[in-house]
Design a protein around this motif. Structure first.
Motif, PDB file in Angstrom:
ATOM      1  N   MET A  29      64.118  -2.189  37.535  1.00  0.00           N
ATOM      2  CA  MET A  29      63.870  -1.619  36.212  1.00  0.00           C
ATOM      3  C   MET A  29      64.872  -0.493  35.991  1.00  0.00           C
ATOM      4  N   GLU A  30      65.278  -0.300  34.757  1.00  0.00           N
ATOM      5  CA  GLU A  30      66.239   0.742  34.407  1.00  0.00           C
ATOM      6  C   GLU A  30      65.513   1.811  33.608  1.00  0.00           C
ATOM      7  N   PRO A  31      65.213   2.964  34.222  1.00  0.00           N
ATOM      8  CA  PRO A  31      64.492   4.011  33.494  1.00  0.00           C
ATOM      9  C   PRO A  31      65.320   4.567  32.343  1.00  0.00           C
ATOM     10  N   ASN A  32      64.630   5.062  31.325  1.00  0.00           N
ATOM     11  CA  ASN A  32      65.300   5.604  30.142  1.00  0.00           C
ATOM     12  C   ASN A  32      64.576   6.879  29.712  1.00  0.00           C
ATOM     13  N   LEU A  33      65.111   8.020  30.115  1.00  0.00           N
ATOM     14  CA  LEU A  33      64.468   9.290  29.801  1.00  0.00           C
ATOM     15  C   LEU A  33      64.642   9.695  28.347  1.00  0.00           C
ATOM     16  N   ALA A  34      65.548   9.027  27.641  1.00  0.00           N
ATOM     17  CA  ALA A  34      65.741   9.324  26.221  1.00  0.00           C
ATOM     18  C   ALA A  34      64.695   8.637  25.350  1.00  0.00           C
ATOM     19  N   ASP A  35      63.953   7.698  25.916  1.00  0.00           N
ATOM     20  CA  ASP A  35      62.931   6.961  25.173  1.00  0.00           C
ATOM     21  C   ASP A  35      61.621   7.753  25.207  1.00  0.00           C
ATOM     22  N   LYS A  36      61.454   8.663  24.266  1.00  0.00           N
ATOM     23  CA  LYS A  36      60.274   9.525  24.257  1.00  0.00           C
ATOM     24  C   LYS A  36      58.983   8.740  24.027  1.00  0.00           C
ATOM     25  N   ALA A  37      59.071   7.670  23.242  1.00  0.00           N
ATOM     26  CA  ALA A  37      57.871   6.856  23.000  1.00  0.00           C
ATOM     27  C   ALA A  37      57.383   6.239  24.304  1.00  0.00           C
ATOM     28  N   SER A  38      58.315   5.733  25.114  1.00  0.00           N
ATOM     29  CA  SER A  38      57.951   5.160  26.409  1.00  0.00           C
ATOM     30  C   SER A  38      57.330   6.213  27.313  1.00  0.00           C
ATOM     31  N   LEU A  39      57.923   7.397  27.349  1.00  0.00           N
ATOM     32  CA  LEU A  39      57.392   8.468  28.189  1.00  0.00           C
ATOM     33  C   LEU A  39      56.007   8.903  27.733  1.00  0.00           C
ATOM     34  N   GLN A  40      55.791   8.949  26.424  1.00  0.00           N
ATOM     35  CA  GLN A  40      54.478   9.331  25.901  1.00  0.00           C
ATOM     36  C   GLN A  40      53.420   8.291  26.275  1.00  0.00           C
ATOM     37  N   LYS A  41      53.767   7.019  26.150  1.00  0.00           N
ATOM     38  CA  LYS A  41      52.820   5.959  26.531  1.00  0.00           C
ATOM     39  C   LYS A  41      52.576   5.970  28.033  1.00  0.00           C
ATOM     40  N   GLY A  42      53.632   6.252  28.802  1.00  0.00           N
ATOM     41  CA  GLY A  42      53.465   6.348  30.246  1.00  0.00           C
ATOM     42  C   GLY A  42      52.563   7.497  30.648  1.00  0.00           C
ATOM     43  N   ALA A  43      52.700   8.630  29.953  1.00  0.00           N
ATOM     44  CA  ALA A  43      51.833   9.778  30.223  1.00  0.00           C
ATOM     45  C   ALA A  43      50.373   9.432  29.932  1.00  0.00           C
ATOM     46  N   LYS A  44      50.147   8.726  28.842  1.00  0.00           N
ATOM     47  CA  LYS A  44      48.778   8.318  28.484  1.00  0.00           C
ATOM     48  C   LYS A  44      48.182   7.409  29.556  1.00  0.00           C
ATOM     49  N   THR A  45      48.956   6.439  30.023  1.00  0.00           N
ATOM     50  CA  THR A  45      48.474   5.527  31.064  1.00  0.00           C
ATOM     51  C   THR A  45      48.202   6.288  32.352  1.00  0.00           C
ATOM     52  N   TYR A  46      49.108   7.189  32.701  1.00  0.00           N
ATOM     53  CA  TYR A  46      48.928   7.947  33.941  1.00  0.00           C
ATOM     54  C   TYR A  46      47.656   8.799  33.893  1.00  0.00           C
ATOM     55  N   ILE A  47      47.465   9.522  32.808  1.00  0.00           N
ATOM     56  CA  ILE A  47      46.293  10.396  32.702  1.00  0.00           C
ATOM     57  C   ILE A  47      45.003   9.575  32.730  1.00  0.00           C
ATOM     58  N   ASN A  48      44.998   8.441  32.071  1.00  0.00           N
ATOM     59  CA  ASN A  48      43.771   7.649  31.946  1.00  0.00           C
ATOM     60  C   ASN A  48      43.451   6.817  33.183  1.00  0.00           C
ATOM     61  N   TYR A  49      44.453   6.397  33.935  1.00  0.00           N
ATOM     62  CA  TYR A  49      44.196   5.463  35.036  1.00  0.00           C
ATOM     63  C   TYR A  49      44.535   6.024  36.425  1.00  0.00           C
ATOM     64  N   CYS A  50      45.402   7.010  36.511  1.00  0.00           N
ATOM     65  CA  CYS A  50      45.881   7.478  37.814  1.00  0.00           C
ATOM     66  C   CYS A  50      45.440   8.895  38.161  1.00  0.00           C
ATOM     67  N   PHE A  51      45.310   9.734  37.156  1.00  0.00           N
ATOM     68  CA  PHE A  51      45.137  11.160  37.380  1.00  0.00           C
ATOM     69  C   PHE A  51      43.789  11.521  37.977  1.00  0.00           C
ATOM     70  N   GLY A  52      42.843  10.618  37.950  1.00  0.00           N
ATOM     71  CA  GLY A  52      41.552  10.908  38.567  1.00  0.00           C
ATOM     72  C   GLY A  52      41.647  11.060  40.072  1.00  0.00           C
ATOM     73  N   CYS A  53      42.603  10.365  40.692  1.00  0.00           N
ATOM     74  CA  CYS A  53      42.756  10.401  42.152  1.00  0.00           C
ATOM     75  C   CYS A  53      44.073  11.043  42.596  1.00  0.00           C
ATOM     76  N   HIS A  54      45.131  10.844  41.813  1.00  0.00           N
ATOM     77  CA  HIS A  54      46.461  11.321  42.193  1.00  0.00           C
ATOM     78  C   HIS A  54      46.838  12.544  41.357  1.00  0.00           C
ATOM     79  N   SER A  55      47.029  13.659  42.038  1.00  0.00           N
ATOM     80  CA  SER A  55      47.468  14.859  41.329  1.00  0.00           C
ATOM     81  C   SER A  55      48.971  14.806  41.082  1.00  0.00           C
ATOM     82  N   THR A  56      49.428  15.676  40.206  1.00  0.00           N
ATOM     83  CA  THR A  56      50.860  15.962  40.042  1.00  0.00           C
ATOM     84  C   THR A  56      50.968  17.487  40.015  1.00  0.00           C
ATOM     85  N   LYS A  57      50.632  18.082  41.137  1.00  0.00           N
ATOM     86  CA  LYS A  57      50.415  19.524  41.216  1.00  0.00           C
ATOM     87  C   LYS A  57      51.686  20.353  41.142  1.00  0.00           C
ATOM     88  N   TYR A  58      52.841  19.704  41.105  1.00  0.00           N
ATOM     89  CA  TYR A  58      54.090  20.453  40.963  1.00  0.00           C
ATOM     90  C   TYR A  58      54.580  20.446  39.508  1.00  0.00           C
TER      91      TYR A  58
END
Length: 245
Positions: A29-58
Motif C-alpha cells: 500500500m502507498e500511504p498518502n499523508l496529503a489525503d486528509k479525508a483518508s486520515l479523518q476516516k482512518g482516525a474514526k475507524t481507529y477510535i471506534n475499533y482499536c482505541f479500546g485496547c490499544h493506546s497511542t500514548k505518545y
C-alpha cells in the motif's frame, strides 16, 4: 546513555527483520499523508475499533485534530468518549493487568507501530484474519500465526476461511496459502473493506511521524536555498579571485 540507545536501535532492527523474514508475502500500500479525508476516516475507524485496547500514548488529541483539519469541538464530540481534555495524551482506560489476563499479553501501544513493522505489514495483517475454531477467539492470521488478538473488524469484513484446494489432507495455514471471503458475511464488500483498512493504516502511518509532511516540505525549501546560496557564493568567490594571479 549512548550505548543504551544503540542497543535499542539494534533490537528494533532485529525485530523488524525477524517479522519480515517469518511472515507471508505482504500486500503493498502507498500511504498518502496529503489525503486528509483518508486520515479523518482512518482516525474514526481507529477510535471506534482499536482505541479500546490499544493506546497511542505518545500522541495528543489536539495535534491530531489540528493536523487533520477537524475543529476541536467536533473532534471532542465525535472522537473522544471519555472525560479527557483536548490537550491530553491518548491513554486508554483498560488496566494493563486486566488486558494481560484477557488476551494473554498487554495489547501494544500503536503510536509507532508502522515505523517498526511497516505499512505493508499492517495493511496485510488487518486483511489476513481467517476462521479457526482451535484458537481462543475463533480466528487466526496468515501474517501473524496464532495471534492472540480477536478480529475487531469482523463485522465489517465478515468471515474468511482458508482455501485449501489441493490440500484436503492438511488444512493448516502453512499449506493453505489463499484466503476466501464468505460472500455476504460482512457489512462491507471486499473492496470497501480494503479501503477502510487503507484509511486506518494511513492514519497509523501519520501517527508514527506527524511532522513528516511539514518536514519534507521544509526540506525542499532548504535545498532550494542552498542551491541559490551556492550560485551566489560561486560568483562572489570568482569576483574575489579575479585580480589575484
Amino acid at each position: 546513555m549512548k550505548n543504551r540507545l544503540i542497543v535499542v536501535v539494534f533490537l528494533s532492527l532485529f525485530s523488524a527483520l525477524s517479522w519480515a523474514s517469518s511472515s507471508a508475502v505482504l500486500d503493498h500500500m502507498e500511504p498518502n499523508l496529503a489525503d486528509k479525508a483518508s486520515l479523518q476516516k482512518g482516525a474514526k475507524t481507529y477510535i471506534n475499533y482499536c482505541f479500546g485496547c490499544h493506546s497511542t500514548k505518545y500522541a495528543r488529541y489536539e495535534r491530531i485534530a489540528d493536523d487533520l483539519g477537524i475543529p476541536h469541538d467536533q473532534f471532542m464530540d465525535n472522537l473522544v468518549f471519555s472525560d479527557a481534555k483536548i490537550g491530553e495524551l491518548m491513554h486508554i482506560a483498560m488496566p494493563e493487568k486486566s488486558a494481560k489476563a484477557w488476551f494473554g499479553a498487554t495489547p501494544p501501544d500503536l503510536t509507532l507501530v508502522t515505523r517498526l513493522r511497516g505499512v505493508d505489514w499492517m495493511y496485510s495483517y488487518l486483511r489476513a484474519f481467517y476462521q479457526d475454531a482451535s484458537r481462543p477467539w475463533g480466528v487466526n492470521n496468515k501474517i501473524f500465526p496464532d495471534v492472540g488478538m480477536p478480529h475487531v473488524l469482523y463485522e465489517l469484513q465478515g468471515t474468511q476461511i482458508l482455501d485449501c484446494t489441493g490440500n484436503h489432507n492438511d488444512s493448516s495455514h502453512e499449506t493453505c496459502a489463499d484466503l476466501k471471503l464468505v460472500e455476504g458475511s460482512g457489512a462491507l464488500s471486499a473492496e470497501q473493506y480494503d479501503e477502510v483498512v487503507y484509511d486506518l493504516v494511513n492514519f497509523l502511518h501519520y501517527m508514527g511521524d506527524p511532522s513528516r509532511e511539514q518536514r519534507e516540505a521544509l526540506g525542499i525549501k532548504v535545498l532550494i536555498f542552498i542551491f541559490i546560496f551556492f550560485i551566489a557564493a560561486w560568483f562572489l568567490n570568482r569576483e574575489f579571485w579575479r585580480d589575484i594571479h
